[in-house]
Design an enzyme around this catalytic site. Sequence first.
Site, PDB file in Angstrom:
ATOM      1  N   LEU A  12       0.949  -1.366   0.022  1.00  0.00           N
ATOM      2  CA  LEU A  12       0.061  -0.022  -0.085  1.00  0.00           C
ATOM      3  C   LEU A  12       0.925   1.319   0.008  1.00  0.00           C
ATOM      4  O   LEU A  12       0.592   2.241  -0.604  1.00  0.00           O
ATOM      5  CB  LEU A  12      -0.874   0.019   1.182  1.00  0.00           C
ATOM      6  CG  LEU A  12      -1.974   1.195   1.526  1.00  0.00           C
ATOM      7  CD1 LEU A  12      -2.878   1.356   0.247  1.00  0.00           C
ATOM      8  CD2 LEU A  12      -2.568   0.984   2.655  1.00  0.00           C
ATOM      9  N   ASP A  45      13.622   2.307  11.610  1.00  0.00           N
ATOM     10  CA  ASP A  45      12.879   1.503  12.006  1.00  0.00           C
ATOM     11  C   ASP A  45      11.751   2.106  12.921  1.00  0.00           C
ATOM     12  O   ASP A  45      11.965   2.820  13.647  1.00  0.00           O
ATOM     13  CB  ASP A  45      13.598   0.346  12.880  1.00  0.00           C
ATOM     14  CG  ASP A  45      12.702  -0.481  13.089  1.00  0.00           C
ATOM     15  OD1 ASP A  45      11.660  -0.558  13.864  1.00  0.00           O
ATOM     16  OD2 ASP A  45      12.929  -2.016  12.723  1.00  0.00           O
ATOM     17  N   THR A  71       2.095  -7.481   9.223  1.00  0.00           N
ATOM     18  CA  THR A  71       1.151  -7.722   8.492  1.00  0.00           C
ATOM     19  C   THR A  71       0.896  -9.366   8.388  1.00  0.00           C
ATOM     20  O   THR A  71       0.028  -9.920   7.754  1.00  0.00           O
ATOM     21  CB  THR A  71       0.736  -7.208   7.130  1.00  0.00           C
ATOM     22  OG1 THR A  71       2.191  -7.519   6.524  1.00  0.00           O
ATOM     23  CG2 THR A  71       0.802  -5.692   7.192  1.00  0.00           C
ATOM     24  N   THR A 112      -7.839  -2.407  10.131  1.00  0.00           N
ATOM     25  CA  THR A 112      -8.083  -3.654   9.259  1.00  0.00           C
ATOM     26  C   THR A 112      -9.145  -4.130   9.785  1.00  0.00           C
ATOM     27  O   THR A 112      -9.952  -3.724  11.097  1.00  0.00           O
ATOM     28  CB  THR A 112      -6.932  -4.611   9.661  1.00  0.00           C
ATOM     29  OG1 THR A 112      -7.468  -6.026   9.265  1.00  0.00           O
ATOM     30  CG2 THR A 112      -6.785  -4.548  10.942  1.00  0.00           C
ATOM     31  N   ASP A 113     -10.056  -4.910   8.957  1.00  0.00           N
ATOM     32  CA  ASP A 113     -11.382  -5.612   9.349  1.00  0.00           C
ATOM     33  C   ASP A 113     -10.831  -6.776  10.478  1.00  0.00           C
ATOM     34  O   ASP A 113     -11.939  -6.999  11.023  1.00  0.00           O
ATOM     35  CB  ASP A 113     -11.874  -6.478   8.160  1.00  0.00           C
ATOM     36  CG  ASP A 113     -10.822  -7.265   7.468  1.00  0.00           C
ATOM     37  OD1 ASP A 113      -9.687  -6.750   7.452  1.00  0.00           O
ATOM     38  OD2 ASP A 113     -11.188  -8.402   7.092  1.00  0.00           O
ATOM     39  N   TYR A 136      -2.909 -10.238  15.690  1.00  0.00           N
ATOM     40  CA  TYR A 136      -2.582  -9.114  14.891  1.00  0.00           C
ATOM     41  C   TYR A 136      -3.941  -7.965  15.000  1.00  0.00           C
ATOM     42  O   TYR A 136      -3.512  -6.906  15.020  1.00  0.00           O
ATOM     43  CB  TYR A 136      -2.479  -9.660  13.336  1.00  0.00           C
ATOM     44  CG  TYR A 136      -2.847  -8.717  12.342  1.00  0.00           C
ATOM     45  CD1 TYR A 136      -1.674  -7.882  11.813  1.00  0.00           C
ATOM     46  CD2 TYR A 136      -4.124  -8.550  11.672  1.00  0.00           C
ATOM     47  CE1 TYR A 136      -2.182  -6.882  10.864  1.00  0.00           C
ATOM     48  CE2 TYR A 136      -4.519  -7.816  10.693  1.00  0.00           C
ATOM     49  CZ  TYR A 136      -3.455  -7.063  10.152  1.00  0.00           C
ATOM     50  OH  TYR A 136      -3.546  -6.004   8.860  1.00  0.00           O
ATOM     51  N   LYS A 140      -3.577  -4.218  16.056  1.00  0.00           N
ATOM     52  CA  LYS A 140      -4.061  -3.171  15.247  1.00  0.00           C
ATOM     53  C   LYS A 140      -5.116  -2.227  15.841  1.00  0.00           C
ATOM     54  O   LYS A 140      -5.230  -1.132  15.633  1.00  0.00           O
ATOM     55  CB  LYS A 140      -4.680  -3.725  13.979  1.00  0.00           C
ATOM     56  CG  LYS A 140      -3.635  -4.348  13.058  1.00  0.00           C
ATOM     57  CD  LYS A 140      -2.611  -3.369  12.304  1.00  0.00           C
ATOM     58  CE  LYS A 140      -3.187  -2.431  11.336  1.00  0.00           C
ATOM     59  NZ  LYS A 140      -2.145  -1.558  10.989  1.00  0.00           N
TER      60      LYS A 140
HETATM   61  N1  LIG Z   1      -2.908  -7.008   3.211  1.00  0.00           N
HETATM   62  C1  LIG Z   1      -4.128  -7.036   3.606  1.00  0.00           C
HETATM   63  O1  LIG Z   1      -4.966  -7.670   3.375  1.00  0.00           O
HETATM   64  C2  LIG Z   1      -4.673  -5.864   4.752  1.00  0.00           C
HETATM   65  C3  LIG Z   1      -5.880  -5.721   4.902  1.00  0.00           C
HETATM   66  C4  LIG Z   1      -6.460  -5.054   5.720  1.00  0.00           C
HETATM   67  C5  LIG Z   1      -5.725  -4.026   6.386  1.00  0.00           C
HETATM   68  N2  LIG Z   1      -4.324  -4.003   5.966  1.00  0.00           N
HETATM   69  C6  LIG Z   1      -3.450  -2.890   6.549  1.00  0.00           C
HETATM   70  O2  LIG Z   1      -2.983  -2.100   5.329  1.00  0.00           O
HETATM   71  C7  LIG Z   1      -1.868  -1.561   5.771  1.00  0.00           C
HETATM   72  C8  LIG Z   1      -0.618  -1.867   4.638  1.00  0.00           C
HETATM   73  O3  LIG Z   1      -0.785  -3.277   4.332  1.00  0.00           O
HETATM   74  P1  LIG Z   1       0.231  -4.011   3.089  1.00  0.00           P
HETATM   75  O4  LIG Z   1      -0.394  -5.129   2.822  1.00  0.00           O
HETATM   76  O5  LIG Z   1       0.753  -2.696   2.267  1.00  0.00           O
HETATM   77  O6  LIG Z   1       1.527  -4.396   4.249  1.00  0.00           O
HETATM   78  P2  LIG Z   1       3.062  -4.906   3.645  1.00  0.00           P
HETATM   79  O7  LIG Z   1       3.278  -4.951   2.147  1.00  0.00           O
HETATM   80  O8  LIG Z   1       3.393  -5.984   4.554  1.00  0.00           O
HETATM   81  O9  LIG Z   1       3.788  -3.589   4.125  1.00  0.00           O
HETATM   82  C9  LIG Z   1       4.010  -3.160   5.500  1.00  0.00           C
HETATM   83  C10 LIG Z   1       5.296  -2.379   5.508  1.00  0.00           C
HETATM   84  O10 LIG Z   1       5.474  -1.994   6.768  1.00  0.00           O
HETATM   85  C11 LIG Z   1       7.004  -2.000   7.000  1.00  0.00           C
HETATM   86  N3  LIG Z   1       7.229  -2.377   8.319  1.00  0.00           N
HETATM   87  C12 LIG Z   1       7.055  -3.235   9.175  1.00  0.00           C
HETATM   88  N4  LIG Z   1       7.725  -3.479  10.452  1.00  0.00           N
HETATM   89  C13 LIG Z   1       8.114  -2.236  10.244  1.00  0.00           C
HETATM   90  C14 LIG Z   1       9.157  -1.433  11.282  1.00  0.00           C
HETATM   91  N5  LIG Z   1       9.483  -2.095  12.527  1.00  0.00           N
HETATM   92  N6  LIG Z   1       9.869  -0.181  10.773  1.00  0.00           N
HETATM   93  C15 LIG Z   1       9.686   0.110   9.467  1.00  0.00           C
HETATM   94  N7  LIG Z   1       8.662  -0.235   8.524  1.00  0.00           N
HETATM   95  C16 LIG Z   1       8.300  -1.610   8.827  1.00  0.00           C
HETATM   96  C17 LIG Z   1       7.429  -3.298   5.962  1.00  0.00           C
HETATM   97  O11 LIG Z   1       8.797  -3.023   5.847  1.00  0.00           O
HETATM   98  P3  LIG Z   1       9.593  -4.072   5.056  1.00  0.00           P
HETATM   99  O12 LIG Z   1       9.424  -4.237   3.620  1.00  0.00           O
HETATM  100  O13 LIG Z   1      10.957  -3.693   5.622  1.00  0.00           O
HETATM  101  O14 LIG Z   1       9.134  -5.468   5.731  1.00  0.00           O
HETATM  102  C18 LIG Z   1       6.642  -3.180   4.767  1.00  0.00           C
HETATM  103  O15 LIG Z   1       7.127  -2.228   3.831  1.00  0.00           O
HETATM  104  C19 LIG Z   1      -1.321  -1.998   7.277  1.00  0.00           C
HETATM  105  O16 LIG Z   1      -1.527  -1.306   8.183  1.00  0.00           O
HETATM  106  C20 LIG Z   1      -2.264  -3.559   7.200  1.00  0.00           C
HETATM  107  O17 LIG Z   1      -2.530  -3.751   8.671  1.00  0.00           O
HETATM  108  C21 LIG Z   1      -3.848  -4.895   5.198  1.00  0.00           C
END
Ligand SMILES: NC(=O)c1ccc[n+]([C@@H]2O[C@H](COP(=O)([O-])OP(=O)(O)OC[C@H]3O[C@@H](n4cnc5c(N)ncnc54)[C@H](OP(=O)(O)O)[C@@H]3O)[C@@H](O)[C@H]2O)c1
Length: 294
Positions: A12, A45, A71, A112-113, A136, A140
């Site tokens: 995202l 971080d 995630t 998130t849901d 999780y 959240k």
């Molecule tokens: N995926 C789903 O189906 C879904 C559904 C509902 C809501 N969401 C929410 O949507 C948002 C985005 O999700 P996404 O799918 O884009 O997630 P993602 O692709 O897993 O990306 C999460 C990012 O957070 C970074 N991150 C994690 N820990 C960190 C830390 N300690 N310091 C700095 N950066 C850190 C990760 O860095 P690295 O690249 O270094 O790992 C990654 O770039 C999240 O809030 C998630 O809870 C997701």
Amino acid sequence: MRILVTGAAGQLGREVLEKAADRGAEVLGLVRGEGVPGFACARADLTDERSLQRVTEDFRPDAVINCAAWTAVDAAEAPENREAVWAVNSTAVKTLALLCRAQGARLIQVSTDYVFGRTDDAEILPEDEPSPLSVYGKSKLEGERAAALCENHCVVRTSWLFGKGDNFVRTMLRLGRTHASLRVVSDQTGRPAYAPDLAALLIDAAEAPRRGVLHAANEGPFVSRAAFAQEIMRQAGLKTQIIPVTTAAYGPAAAERPANSRLSTDCLEQAGFSRLPDWRDALSRYLAWEKENG
Ligand SMILES: NC(=O)c1ccc[n+]([C@@H]2O[C@H](COP(=O)([O-])OP(=O)(O)OC[C@H]3O[C@@H](n4cnc5c(N)ncnc54)[C@H](OP(=O)(O)O)[C@@H]3O)[C@@H](O)[C@H]2O)c1
């Protein structure tokens, strides 16, 4: 407008960075590892309070869009990971909220849901009582509460996110190419959210004064995971048969999934935002992108 995007290398975050820059915002991505080509990024971080303070004081954002999170929902259940999950999904949000409050910035927190654990089939309103089932989801929810420490905040809950990363659609496509049939759960229902469409809403939310909680997913009918998979196969021209099964029959997962992910998105219109396009249209745009780049 100056926008800091955390989790900028994620599924995202990348889209938010790109869309915000397209709209003429001055953007800075916050990444833990590699930067995002073509964009200014700071490496930090999220759990390192001092680094966050340095980045925000140097950049002076008008808004922070927090797309960073732990995630990996099943891995979050492992006792040895819980501290790390909590640190990024909750404690780091508190740090961000306090920094935003002190610096007069607006905070957009993506949630998130999974903060719900309902089994009914009613649409879920933003004001409904959360009931997370998993580590999780609980972390959240704590993140949402932490975001509220900055009065000028907005929590945007979404569901079934897919984009240019690892996600359900990509998994279905990969398995669909090698399997004649796939078992997919039919008792988890919701609506997908396409990352570029959600990114546009997050930037709208950063620019608007609206506070509180919003629900955002693509429009169109609510579907089960199995029905979503069927539509993925149909649009991708794959003959893979989708066999609907219950979650119980599918087999155990470390983290319990919510059966009801029907986030009501009426709040978007009520708050003056545009609804996201139909998810079937979003899926076709994603598949066209996959065909060209995947
Ligand atoms: N995926 C789903 O189906 C879904 C559904 C509902 C809501 N969401 C929410 O949507 C948002 C985005 O999700 P996404 O799918 O884009 O997630 P993602 O692709 O897993 O990306 C999460 C990012 O957070 C970074 N991150 C994690 N820990 C960190 C830390 N300690 N310091 C700095 N950066 C850190 C990760 O860095 P690295 O690249 O270094 O790992 C990654 O770039 C999240 O809030 C998630 O809870 C997701």
